[in-house]
Design a protein around this motif. Structure first.
Motif, PDB file in Angstrom:
ATOM      1  N   ILE A  67       7.625   7.586   4.642  1.00 28.91           N
ATOM      2  CA  ILE A  67       8.881   7.204   3.981  1.00 28.91           C
ATOM      3  C   ILE A  67       8.666   5.958   3.124  1.00 28.91           C
ATOM      4  O   ILE A  67       9.112   5.879   1.974  1.00 28.91           O
ATOM      5  CB  ILE A  67       9.975   6.966   5.042  1.00 28.91           C
ATOM      6  N   ARG A  68       7.945   4.994   3.691  1.00 28.59           N
ATOM      7  CA  ARG A  68       7.676   3.765   2.929  1.00 28.59           C
ATOM      8  C   ARG A  68       6.786   4.056   1.725  1.00 28.59           C
ATOM      9  O   ARG A  68       6.988   3.463   0.641  1.00 28.59           O
ATOM     10  CB  ARG A  68       7.003   2.726   3.847  1.00 28.59           C
ATOM     11  N   ALA A  69       5.822   4.957   1.880  1.00 27.61           N
ATOM     12  CA  ALA A  69       4.955   5.318   0.753  1.00 27.61           C
ATOM     13  C   ALA A  69       5.777   5.878  -0.404  1.00 27.61           C
ATOM     14  O   ALA A  69       5.530   5.552  -1.576  1.00 27.61           O
ATOM     15  CB  ALA A  69       3.903   6.331   1.201  1.00 27.61           C
ATOM     16  N   ALA A  70       6.761   6.719  -0.081  1.00 25.20           N
ATOM     17  CA  ALA A  70       7.624   7.283  -1.126  1.00 25.20           C
ATOM     18  C   ALA A  70       8.438   6.191  -1.806  1.00 25.20           C
ATOM     19  O   ALA A  70       8.641   6.201  -3.035  1.00 25.20           O
ATOM     20  CB  ALA A  70       8.544   8.338  -0.521  1.00 25.20           C
ATOM     21  N   SER A  81       5.862  -4.576  -9.986  1.00 27.12           N
ATOM     22  CA  SER A  81       4.479  -5.042 -10.051  1.00 27.12           C
ATOM     23  C   SER A  81       3.846  -4.944  -8.664  1.00 27.12           C
ATOM     24  O   SER A  81       4.356  -5.513  -7.691  1.00 27.12           O
ATOM     25  CB  SER A  81       4.438  -6.484 -10.538  1.00 27.12           C
ATOM     26  N   LYS A  82       2.758  -4.199  -8.593  1.00 28.37           N
ATOM     27  CA  LYS A  82       2.021  -4.021  -7.336  1.00 28.37           C
ATOM     28  C   LYS A  82       0.543  -4.302  -7.596  1.00 28.37           C
ATOM     29  O   LYS A  82       0.068  -4.179  -8.733  1.00 28.37           O
ATOM     30  CB  LYS A  82       2.177  -2.590  -6.814  1.00 28.37           C
ATOM     31  N   PRO A  83      -0.203  -4.630  -6.545  1.00 30.13           N
ATOM     32  CA  PRO A  83      -1.641  -4.848  -6.731  1.00 30.13           C
ATOM     33  C   PRO A  83      -2.432  -3.547  -6.838  1.00 30.13           C
ATOM     34  O   PRO A  83      -3.649  -3.534  -6.717  1.00 30.13           O
ATOM     35  CB  PRO A  83      -2.032  -5.631  -5.472  1.00 30.13           C
ATOM     36  N   PHE A  84      -1.755  -2.437  -7.062  1.00 25.66           N
ATOM     37  CA  PHE A  84      -2.385  -1.128  -7.226  1.00 25.66           C
ATOM     38  C   PHE A  84      -1.525  -0.309  -8.176  1.00 25.66           C
ATOM     39  O   PHE A  84      -0.340  -0.628  -8.385  1.00 25.66           O
ATOM     40  CB  PHE A  84      -2.539  -0.409  -5.879  1.00 25.66           C
ATOM     41  N   LYS A  85      -2.089   0.745  -8.745  1.00 29.82           N
ATOM     42  CA  LYS A  85      -1.354   1.471  -9.790  1.00 29.82           C
ATOM     43  C   LYS A  85      -0.643   2.726  -9.300  1.00 29.82           C
ATOM     44  O   LYS A  85       0.195   3.278  -9.998  1.00 29.82           O
ATOM     45  CB  LYS A  85      -2.311   1.843 -10.932  1.00 29.82           C
ATOM     46  N   ARG A  86      -0.997   3.198  -8.082  1.00 33.42           N
ATOM     47  CA  ARG A  86      -0.349   4.401  -7.554  1.00 33.42           C
ATOM     48  C   ARG A  86      -0.552   4.471  -6.048  1.00 33.42           C
ATOM     49  O   ARG A  86      -1.443   3.835  -5.492  1.00 33.42           O
ATOM     50  CB  ARG A  86      -0.917   5.661  -8.203  1.00 33.42           C
ATOM     51  N   VAL A  87       0.280   5.270  -5.401  1.00 29.75           N
ATOM     52  CA  VAL A  87       0.117   5.561  -3.981  1.00 29.75           C
ATOM     53  C   VAL A  87      -0.838   6.744  -3.844  1.00 29.75           C
ATOM     54  O   VAL A  87      -0.697   7.755  -4.543  1.00 29.75           O
ATOM     55  CB  VAL A  87       1.471   5.893  -3.319  1.00 29.75           C
ATOM     56  N   ILE A  88      -1.833   6.597  -2.978  1.00 33.65           N
ATOM     57  CA  ILE A  88      -2.760   7.696  -2.687  1.00 33.65           C
ATOM     58  C   ILE A  88      -2.356   8.287  -1.345  1.00 33.65           C
ATOM     59  O   ILE A  88      -2.491   7.649  -0.303  1.00 33.65           O
ATOM     60  CB  ILE A  88      -4.223   7.211  -2.665  1.00 33.65           C
ATOM     61  N   ARG A  89      -1.847   9.491  -1.375  1.00 31.83           N
ATOM     62  CA  ARG A  89      -1.281  10.115  -0.170  1.00 31.83           C
ATOM     63  C   ARG A  89      -2.375  10.849   0.615  1.00 31.83           C
ATOM     64  O   ARG A  89      -2.552  12.057   0.473  1.00 31.83           O
ATOM     65  CB  ARG A  89      -0.161  11.073  -0.552  1.00 31.83           C
ATOM     66  N   ALA A  90      -3.068  10.089   1.433  1.00 32.51           N
ATOM     67  CA  ALA A  90      -4.109  10.675   2.289  1.00 32.51           C
ATOM     68  C   ALA A  90      -3.556  11.013   3.662  1.00 32.51           C
ATOM     69  O   ALA A  90      -4.296  11.174   4.627  1.00 32.51           O
ATOM     70  CB  ALA A  90      -5.277   9.708   2.424  1.00 32.51           C
ATOM     71  N   ASN A  91      -2.241  11.148   3.740  1.00 31.13           N
ATOM     72  CA  ASN A  91      -1.583  11.320   5.032  1.00 31.13           C
ATOM     73  C   ASN A  91      -1.339  12.770   5.422  1.00 31.13           C
ATOM     74  O   ASN A  91      -1.183  13.078   6.601  1.00 31.13           O
ATOM     75  CB  ASN A  91      -0.233  10.591   5.025  1.00 31.13           C
ATOM     76  N   TYR A 462      -2.105  -1.932  11.140  1.00 30.94           N
ATOM     77  CA  TYR A 462      -3.210  -1.833  10.184  1.00 30.94           C
ATOM     78  C   TYR A 462      -2.841  -0.874   9.048  1.00 30.94           C
ATOM     79  O   TYR A 462      -3.054  -1.164   7.867  1.00 30.94           O
ATOM     80  CB  TYR A 462      -4.456  -1.343  10.911  1.00 30.94           C
ATOM     81  N   ALA A 463      -2.260   0.279   9.422  1.00 28.07           N
ATOM     82  CA  ALA A 463      -1.920   1.288   8.416  1.00 28.07           C
ATOM     83  C   ALA A 463      -0.840   0.784   7.458  1.00 28.07           C
ATOM     84  O   ALA A 463      -0.890   1.050   6.250  1.00 28.07           O
ATOM     85  CB  ALA A 463      -1.465   2.576   9.103  1.00 28.07           C
ATOM     86  N   PHE A 464       0.141   0.046   7.970  1.00 25.17           N
ATOM     87  CA  PHE A 464       1.190  -0.494   7.099  1.00 25.17           C
ATOM     88  C   PHE A 464       0.623  -1.557   6.151  1.00 25.17           C
ATOM     89  O   PHE A 464       0.989  -1.606   4.974  1.00 25.17           O
ATOM     90  CB  PHE A 464       2.332  -1.071   7.936  1.00 25.17           C
ATOM     91  N   LYS A 465      -0.268  -2.401   6.675  1.00 23.45           N
ATOM     92  CA  LYS A 465      -0.898  -3.403   5.807  1.00 23.45           C
ATOM     93  C   LYS A 465      -1.712  -2.722   4.700  1.00 23.45           C
ATOM     94  O   LYS A 465      -1.675  -3.128   3.539  1.00 23.45           O
ATOM     95  CB  LYS A 465      -1.813  -4.309   6.639  1.00 23.45           C
ATOM     96  N   LEU A 466      -2.434  -1.685   5.078  1.00 22.48           N
ATOM     97  CA  LEU A 466      -3.222  -0.932   4.100  1.00 22.48           C
ATOM     98  C   LEU A 466      -2.319  -0.369   3.013  1.00 22.48           C
ATOM     99  O   LEU A 466      -2.629  -0.454   1.812  1.00 22.48           O
ATOM    100  CB  LEU A 466      -3.985   0.190   4.804  1.00 22.48           C
ATOM    101  N   LEU A 467      -1.197   0.213   3.417  1.00 19.78           N
ATOM    102  CA  LEU A 467      -0.271   0.819   2.457  1.00 19.78           C
ATOM    103  C   LEU A 467       0.314  -0.234   1.515  1.00 19.78           C
ATOM    104  O   LEU A 467       0.328  -0.047   0.291  1.00 19.78           O
ATOM    105  CB  LEU A 467       0.846   1.539   3.206  1.00 19.78           C
ATOM    106  N   GLU A 468       0.804  -1.330   2.068  1.00 16.80           N
ATOM    107  CA  GLU A 468       1.474  -2.343   1.255  1.00 16.80           C
ATOM    108  C   GLU A 468       0.509  -3.052   0.307  1.00 16.80           C
ATOM    109  O   GLU A 468       0.893  -3.448  -0.793  1.00 16.80           O
ATOM    110  CB  GLU A 468       2.161  -3.367   2.159  1.00 16.80           C
TER     111      GLU A 468
END
Length: 519
Positions: A67-70, A81-91, A462-468
């Motif tokens: 949900i947070r990834a979406a 502005s994010k430190p990355f350009k897209r979400v990579i959905r490896a879930n 860990y997973a939430f930190k990775l996502l954010e």
């Protein structure tokens, strides 16, 4: 000029609370909208009176991280502005969402079934037009908009039986095959049959740990008890019979253990069972009178040297009596996985072996209440069960596309394992099959404490930190189950090679930073 209307403030009066309900309010509204008073009462359904099984249900693959990834992707789309350009959905195991191209033959047949005029005007190969015509002729009114039989179109069920016969070398009865809206629906349909207390004890179903959360979620939904057995990470997620015995003995103390779930190839662990292992599992199930759920949706996804898929149906048939006549089995297949990746079409099937005829009739009766699986999903099943044959116009392209997908997945499976095994604190077993890796990783004590303070599991933290911080979405091992004191996560191998390499590079940098931060 007309005089301005005088606004009337609504009067709000607190009404006495009713036992077991939240307080209600009486609101007097604008008299032009209502001449009387409107009373807003408490909700009929509340958390307090909701089905407790639904409250207990958890499904990590679609949980808070996803949900947070979406939400993050929406923020990026809106210019954040994010430190990355897209979400990579490896879930999630959604191949097409990660860039895999559909098989041309499948889509051409489906297109003609949806719009029959394409049979004449679409310029498609003759075998495509013939297949679409055959399927349409088996549908009511020759239209995919018509209902089918609840357990699927007879023509397609017969073709699934042919697929199973070619795969196993043994006869399959088409009347024991039921088409479904993906394997998940079929699994839940059979699980429902076990909702009954026996000798005053609730029914329990043996599920692997780690497991695909469909099982734990469905057991919770149906009020069934999970009997958890651990896969052996040290032997590449092998299945030890001694562990099955331990788990069953423990489960029988408080429940009636009546069924055994096997996922082969494994999700989330990627192991492929040997034939000898399957034989020992069948003997265990026979000794303890257990119904077997054989989740075989990844049967096309076998990559490791020396690994080979054997269906439970094939093995029990070749074991002979008493197993061939006495083991009760439901096996499941889907068009969502394999080389097809047609998740959204919701096509699948199950084969029932040695099920009591009265029970099977009641299963089909229960399925009929859901009317029928989607006709497009059934069409996709038909294409999988009877793909183009050598000499037919579509064969060469079909084989080329199928081989390319499976070869690429094999390479990505190696890439992901090699990368994780180079990272400090990581160990990752060989991905023998399926579409996932399930690495174990160590967490610094400070990270564990930070997770507790944040009221998250350590692997979830860990997973939430990775996502954010990176936009990479994985699922923590706690969502699948893991031995206490160990931390894992599941990632798919589905990102296309360039994106997968990008993801792994980012992942390595994040882990170094995370470890340094919490050392």
């Amino acid at each position: 000029m007309s005089r301005p209307m005088k606004m009337i403030r609504p009067a709000i009066r607190l009404l006495p609370g009713v036992a077991g309900r939240s307080e209600a309010f009486e609101i007097t509204v604008d008299p032009l909208r209502s001449l009387g008073a409107v009373r807003t009462m408490s909700k009929v359904l509340t958390e307090q009176n909701l089905n407790p099984n639904v409250l207990k249900l958890e499904y990590a693959v679609r949980g808070p991280l996803v949900i947070r990834a979406a939400e993050i992707q929406k923020e990026i789309d809106q210019g954040a502005s994010k430190p990355f350009k897209r979400v990579i959905r490896a879930n999630v195991g959604d191949a097409h969402a990660m860039g895999q191209r559909p098989v041309t033959y499948f889509r051409q047949v489906i297109a003609c079934v949806v719009l029959p005029e394409l049979i004449e005007k679409g310029g498609y190969p003759e075998d495509v037009k013939q297949r679409a015509t055959e399927i349409l002729n088996a549908m009511g009114g020759k239209s995919c908009g018509a209902y089918t039989m609840s357990h699927g179109i007879e023509l397609i069920r017969k073709r699934v039986a042919g697929y199973i016969e070619r795969r196993d070398g043994h006869k399959a009865n088409w009347q024991d095959i039921c088409l479904s809206a993906g394997a998940s629906n079929a699994i839940k349909n059979v699980l429902q049959l076990f909702i009954k207390c026996i000798d005053g004890k609730p029914t329990s179903v043996m599920i692997p740990i780690p497991q695909y959360p469909l099982y734990s979620a469905s057991l919770a939904e149906f009020g069934l008890s999970p009997c958890r057995y651990f896969l052996n990470e040290e032997t590449n997620w092998g299945l030890d019979i001694s562990e099955l015995e331990r788990a069953r003995d423990e489960g029988m103390k408080s429940s009636m253990v009546r069924a055994l779930v096997i996922i082969n190839p494994g999700n989330p662990t990627g192991q492929v069972l040997t034939r000898e292992n399957i034989e020992s599992i069948i003997k265990f199930a026979h000794a303890h009178k257990l119904f077997i759920f054989a989740d075989e949706v990844y049967q096309d996804n076998v990559y490791a040297e020396g690994s080979k898929f054997f269906s439970f149906k094939k093995v029990l048939t070749e074991m002979g009596e008493p197993y061939v006549k006495e083991i009760e089995l439901a096996s499941f297949m889907s068009v969502s996985k394999g080389y097809m990746g047609e998740c959204g079409l919701r096509g699948g099937w199950m084969e029932l072996v040695n099920m009591d005829p009265v029970v099977q009739a009641n299963l089909y009766k229960a399925i009929s209440a859901m009317l029928c699986p989607t006709t497009l999903g059934q069409t996709a099943v038909d294409c999988v069960a009877k793909p183009p044959q050598q000499g037919e116009p579509s064969y060469d392209l079909y084989i080329k596309e199928k081989t390319a997908v499976l070869d690429s997945l094999k390479n990505r499976a190696k890439m992901i394992v090699e990368t994780f095994n180079k990272m400090d604190g990581f160990t990752c077993n060989v991905v023998q099959g399926a579409m996932y890796a399930f690495p174990q990783f160590k967490l610094p004590p400070k990270a564990v404490e930070a997770a507790k303070a944040a009221k998250k599991t350590p692997d979830g933290y860990y997973a939430f930190k990775l996502l954010e911080e990176t936009g990479i979405c994985i699922i923590p091992g706690s969502g699948f189950g893991q031995r206490p004191g160990t931390y894992h996560f599941r990632t798919t191998i589905l990102p296309q090679p360039a994106m997968l390499q990008e993801m792994l590079d980012i992942f390595q940098n994040f882990h170094k930073k995370f470890t340094a931060e919490y050392s």
